[in-house]
Scaffold this motif. Structure first.
Motif, mmCIF file in Angstrom:
data_model
loop_
_atom_site.group_PDB
_atom_site.id
_atom_site.type_symbol
_atom_site.label_atom_id
_atom_site.label_comp_id
_atom_site.label_asym_id
_atom_site.label_seq_id
_atom_site.Cartn_x
_atom_site.Cartn_y
_atom_site.Cartn_z
ATOM 1 N N PHE A 94 39.736 27.312 -37.542
ATOM 2 C CA PHE A 94 38.891 27.465 -36.360
ATOM 3 C C PHE A 94 37.719 28.397 -36.638
ATOM 4 C CE2 PHE A 94 42.898 26.054 -34.629
ATOM 5 C CZ PHE A 94 42.497 25.141 -33.670
ATOM 6 N N GLU A 95 36.531 28.007 -36.131
ATOM 7 C CA GLU A 95 35.319 28.815 -36.269
ATOM 8 C C GLU A 95 34.506 28.719 -34.986
ATOM 9 O OE1 GLU A 95 32.950 28.281 -39.698
ATOM 10 O OE2 GLU A 95 34.671 28.086 -41.040
ATOM 11 N N ILE A 96 33.744 29.768 -34.722
ATOM 12 C CA ILE A 96 32.861 29.765 -33.561
ATOM 13 C C ILE A 96 31.630 28.925 -33.887
ATOM 14 C CG2 ILE A 96 31.396 31.190 -32.064
ATOM 15 C CD1 ILE A 96 33.388 33.466 -32.502
ATOM 16 N N ASP A 97 31.260 28.053 -32.967
ATOM 17 C CA ASP A 97 30.066 27.223 -33.140
ATOM 18 C C ASP A 97 28.859 28.008 -32.654
ATOM 19 O OD1 ASP A 97 28.160 25.292 -33.343
ATOM 20 O OD2 ASP A 97 29.141 23.846 -32.016
ATOM 21 N N ARG A 98 28.045 28.469 -33.577
ATOM 22 C CA ARG A 98 26.869 29.274 -33.243
ATOM 23 C C ARG A 98 25.638 28.412 -32.966
ATOM 24 N NH1 ARG A 98 28.997 34.084 -32.062
ATOM 25 N NH2 ARG A 98 30.282 34.896 -33.741
ATOM 26 N N SER A 99 25.728 27.108 -33.132
ATOM 27 C CA SER A 99 24.558 26.253 -32.937
ATOM 28 C C SER A 99 24.094 26.273 -31.489
ATOM 29 C CB SER A 99 24.860 24.827 -33.389
ATOM 30 O OG SER A 99 25.853 24.244 -32.576
#
Length: 104
Positions: A94-99
């Motif tokens: 899991f990763e934070i979507d910074r887009s």
């Protein structure tokens, strides 16, 4: 070559739909706030899936949600296995979507 890409892409789409539903209905961790699964990148060998999530909550709340999701990755992976027709289910990262932040 194109066949591998489309298979990984289809698997990513299925994982995205199934995970969104599982997080909403099965995950009971109170640290997981209002999150959205924005995308899934599946590796070419189908062994790893990078799950991108975003939230309208504060950065601190988002970090708490991310920690909870990473802690629940094994449970979510086992639940995904019940509904998928593949031999193996990719390992979930899991990763934070910074887009979304960059787009604003």
């Amino acid at each position: 070559m194109a066949r591998d890409f489309s298979r990984a892409s289809r698997l990513g789409d299925q994982i995205q739909r199934d995970l969104a539903e599982l997080i909403r209905t099965e995950l009971r961790d109170p640290r997981v706030g209002l999150i959205t699964v924005t995308g899934v990148d599946v590796s070419r060998d189908l062994s790893h899936a990078k799950i991108f999530v975003s939230s309208v909550e504060s950065e601190t709340a988002m970090q708490d949600s991310l920690r909870a999701l990473r802690h629940a990755a094994g449970f979510l992976r086992s639940q995904l296995a019940h509904g998928m027709r593949t031999r193996t289910v990719p390992e979930l990262h899991f990763e934070i979507d910074r887009s979304v932040d960059r787009g604003v």
